[in-house]
Design an enzyme around this catalytic site. Sequence first.
Site, PDB file in Angstrom:
ATOM      1  N   HIS A   1      29.881  37.035  47.362  1.00 14.17           N
ATOM      2  CA  HIS A   1      29.181  36.735  48.613  1.00 14.17           C
ATOM      3  C   HIS A   1      28.506  37.995  49.132  1.00 14.17           C
ATOM      4  O   HIS A   1      28.713  39.077  48.583  1.00 14.17           O
ATOM      5  CB  HIS A   1      30.124  36.126  49.655  1.00 14.17           C
ATOM      6  CG  HIS A   1      31.152  37.042  50.220  1.00 14.17           C
ATOM      7  ND1 HIS A   1      32.256  37.473  49.505  1.00 14.17           N
ATOM      8  CD2 HIS A   1      31.259  37.611  51.446  1.00 14.17           C
ATOM      9  CE1 HIS A   1      32.993  38.261  50.269  1.00 14.17           C
ATOM     10  NE2 HIS A   1      32.407  38.367  51.453  1.00 14.17           N
TER      11      HIS A   1
ATOM     12  N   TYR B   1      26.953  48.897  46.305  1.00 10.87           N
ATOM     13  CA  TYR B   1      26.007  47.843  46.665  1.00 10.87           C
ATOM     14  C   TYR B   1      25.973  47.609  48.171  1.00 10.87           C
ATOM     15  O   TYR B   1      26.299  46.535  48.661  1.00 10.87           O
ATOM     16  CB  TYR B   1      26.359  46.548  45.933  1.00 10.87           C
ATOM     17  CG  TYR B   1      26.630  46.768  44.466  1.00 10.87           C
ATOM     18  CD1 TYR B   1      25.628  47.256  43.628  1.00 10.87           C
ATOM     19  CD2 TYR B   1      27.882  46.525  43.925  1.00 10.87           C
ATOM     20  CE1 TYR B   1      25.871  47.481  42.284  1.00 10.87           C
ATOM     21  CE2 TYR B   1      28.131  46.739  42.578  1.00 10.87           C
ATOM     22  CZ  TYR B   1      27.127  47.221  41.767  1.00 10.87           C
ATOM     23  OH  TYR B   1      27.370  47.440  40.442  1.00 10.87           O
TER      24      TYR B   1
END
Length: 178
Positions: free
Chosen positions: A60, A148
């Site tokens: 997610h 990230y």
Amino acid sequence: MSNYRRYRIPGGTYFFTVNLLERHSNDLLVRHIDLLRESVKQTRKRWSFHIDAWVVLPDHLHCVWTLPDGDEDNTNRWRVIKQAFSKALPATEKRSAVRIARGERGIWQRRFWEHMILDEADYANHIDYCHINPLKHGLVKQVADWPYSTFHLYVARGLYPSNWSNDSDFLDVDEGWR
């Protein structure tokens, strides 16, 4: 068809959570991070928005966007991002009969969670929430270790120290965000 009511403010700032359909032990988003980045980049060329914060986790993502003045359409932006990402992947995922009948892929949950940012404190809390998430999920021991995330841009701009959130006091604050 359901009629979802969303709080829309043209040019508003929003926090989003977007999930893969199959979340358990799925690392699709980080495995294909370059494809996700390209999908976002191409979408921003067509439907501009400012990325305030972003973190991509294995299954997610969370982000904060600010839309252009006069624009309140984040739904089509998400549709375009999800479609671009999905179309670039081989169709190997399981699909329900309903998804097959509708010609849909089985990669993303259909909907996303959105929150209209209300004020500066709300903004700061959601930016922090994006950046603390890899630590919260046990993916790293320090926020700086997760690649990230826009956390690294915030450090480069002097908005966070590189060791931000490494103390247990901050994690106690996080408990109130659930």
